[in-house]
Each structure stands twice: as C-alpha cells, then as structure tokens.
Write an enzyme that holds these catalytic residues in place. Structure first.
Site: not given
Length: 307
Positions: A231, A238
């Site tokens: 994560y 991102e």
C-alpha cells in the site's frame, strides 16, 4: 360441481432419523402447513404444473408425529416461502463469481507484466499502458460493484475505505494516464499497475474462499500482510505519477479554465493535482488504519490466561 383439488409434485427423501419433502411450487403465497396426529396438511397458492393455482395435499405417516417435530415444521414453513439459506447461497455465488472474475483480471495483468519484464527487462516499463491498460480499465470499472455492495449491505465492508480506493485508482487510471498520451509511455505506469495487481491477486482469493466457507491459513495470512509494504509503495508510485503529470497538464492546458468576469483568473488543473497529492496521503492513512485494525482483530494478542 366442486372445484378440482390440484396436487403439487412432492419429492420424498429419507434417512435413518430424518425425512425430507420438497414441494415443487414457485412464487408461493400464504402457505398453510400443519400436522394433526399422523397426517401432514399442506395448502398454498403458487405456480405449479397446472399454472398459478391453489395446491394442496395430505400426507399420512405410519405413526404419530412427535410434538417436538413442530420446530422442524416451522423450518419447513420458512423454506416454502423462500428460505434465508437459499438467499444466502445466491449471495455467496454472486460474490464468488465477482471475486473470481477480478482475480482472473488482475492475475492476467500481473503475469503479463512479470513475463514481459523477465524477457525485455527495463524496456517493458515504457509500453506497459498499451499492453495491459484495457484489462486494467475493465477491472477498475468492475470495482465499482465492490463499493456498491458495501453501500447496500451485500458485504460487511465499510464504504469509506472502499470508496477512497476506487476514486483514487480511477483518478490515476482514467485522468492522469488515460487522458494524457505523454504519461502513458512513462515507467511509473509499470510500478503503479504492478503494485495494484500484486495486492489484488492475494486479496480476491481470500474473499473467494470466504464465500465457500473455507479458510486457508497461507492465503489468509497473505491477505492480511502483503498490504503492509504494497500500500505505501503503491501510494508512492501514484504520487510520482501525479508529480510527473503536473508539468504535462500545465504545458497542454488540459482541464484548465478561466473564471468568468470580473475575476478572469486562469485556474490550472495542476492546482487540483497538488490538492489531490495531499488527499492521496490522507486516504493512505485512512485505509492503512482500517487494514491495520482488521489485521489486529485477526492476529491480535491472545488474551492472557487467568491463573
């Protein structure tokens, strides 16, 4: 003339201490089921071999029915109306197929990218989007179903973490990558897609097994553990993609606009991208906290024994 009594098809199955009856009727309304001494009485409105009519039958047993069988009769009455077990089975089947399709989709992306990297090396980074984007589009559009399931109560998952992940990924996929060809050839696409797919190929098998009431310890451990490194890495990838897209959006002017008179100020889309960067790490905190609580409930410290 008296109305003809219609009798439904009744199927009989028997074990040593149990008796099963299945009445072949659908759309049953107002079923009346009772037992008097050694006779089972059934009457209901439903759709059977003679269409939509009232059906009834009387089944005589060889001996008196014990009074404690009344509880089992209540179960029979519920099943005639459409048992909760049937609805649960349908829901589990639907969820299993959804998770299975998502698992196949993300597995295809993961295997494709892995094989291409092993063959082409770093050269595979730069055409990742053109190779696997269609499947990623499909998986991420289908992920809307997951959030809807949580919102309407089909699953017990909280809505907010699911919605954050859905909106965040789709913003990167459809806006940052999908609308800008300049971003589609960058290496960061590989790392974004790889962390997404790697996370999901462990998550969806766990949900599939849950649907069929199975618990494989290895799969369960992976589901509650692999997100710990993946994560943050996915969030970092991102963030890099957003940072790299800012000068591209500034140069092209895509999605920028000018406020009306008398303000007449040009608002660049890069301003919203900078806000999104803050929200990205806020979303990471919310989801990380949610997943940590799930893992703690699953693998938390055992209660101390009372001496």
């Amino acid at each position: 003339m008296e109305a003809q009594v219609l009798t439904p098809h009744v199927y009989w199955a028997q074990r040593h201490r149990e008796l099963y009856l299945r009445v072949e009727l659908s759309d049953v309304q107002n079923p009346a089921i009772s037992i008097t001494e050694n006779v089972l009485h059934f009457k209901a409105q439903g759709h059977g071999a003679k269409g939509d009519n009232v059906y009834e039958f009387h089944l005589e047993f060889l001996d008196l029915v014990k009074s404690e069988e009344e509880e089992r009769l209540n179960k029979l009455r519920l099943e005639s109306q459409g048992s909760p077990e049937t609805l649960t089975s349908l829901k589990k089947g639907y969820l299993f197929m959804y998770n299975f399709v998502q698992f196949l989709g993300f597995s295809w992306v993961f295997v494709n990218m892995t094989v291409r990297f092993c063959i082409l090396g770093k050269e595979s980074f730069y055409d990742t989007f053109h190779t696997v984007a269609d499947m990623m589009y499909f998986c991420q559009m289908l992920a809307v179903v997951e959030t809807i399931n949580a919102a309407i109560g089909v699953t017990k998952s909280p809505v907010i973490p699911s919605l954050i992940q859905l909106l965040g990924r789709n913003f990167i996929l459809f806006i940052v990558f999908g609308t800008m060809e300049e971003m589609q050839n960058k290496a960061v696409v590989f790392f974004v897609f790889y962390t997404w797919s790697m996370t999901e190929i462990f998550r969806y098998p766990f949900y599939m097994l849950t649907c069929i009431d199975m618990d494989w310890k290895v799969v369960t451990w992976l589901r509650y553990t692999v997100w710990i490194p993946l994560y943050p890495l996915g969030c970092l990838a991102e963030a890099v993609s957003v940072i790299q897209s800012i000068p591209v959006f500034n140069e092209t002017g895509r999605f920028s606009f000018t406020l009306p008179y008398p303000v007449k100020v040009k608002v660049r889309f890069s301003f919203f991208l900078q806000i999104y960067l803050i929200m990205l790490f806020l979303g990471l905190y919310i989801n990380f906290r949610h997943l940590y609580k799930q893992r703690r409930r699953r693998y938390g410290q055992k209660k101390k024994k009372i001496h």
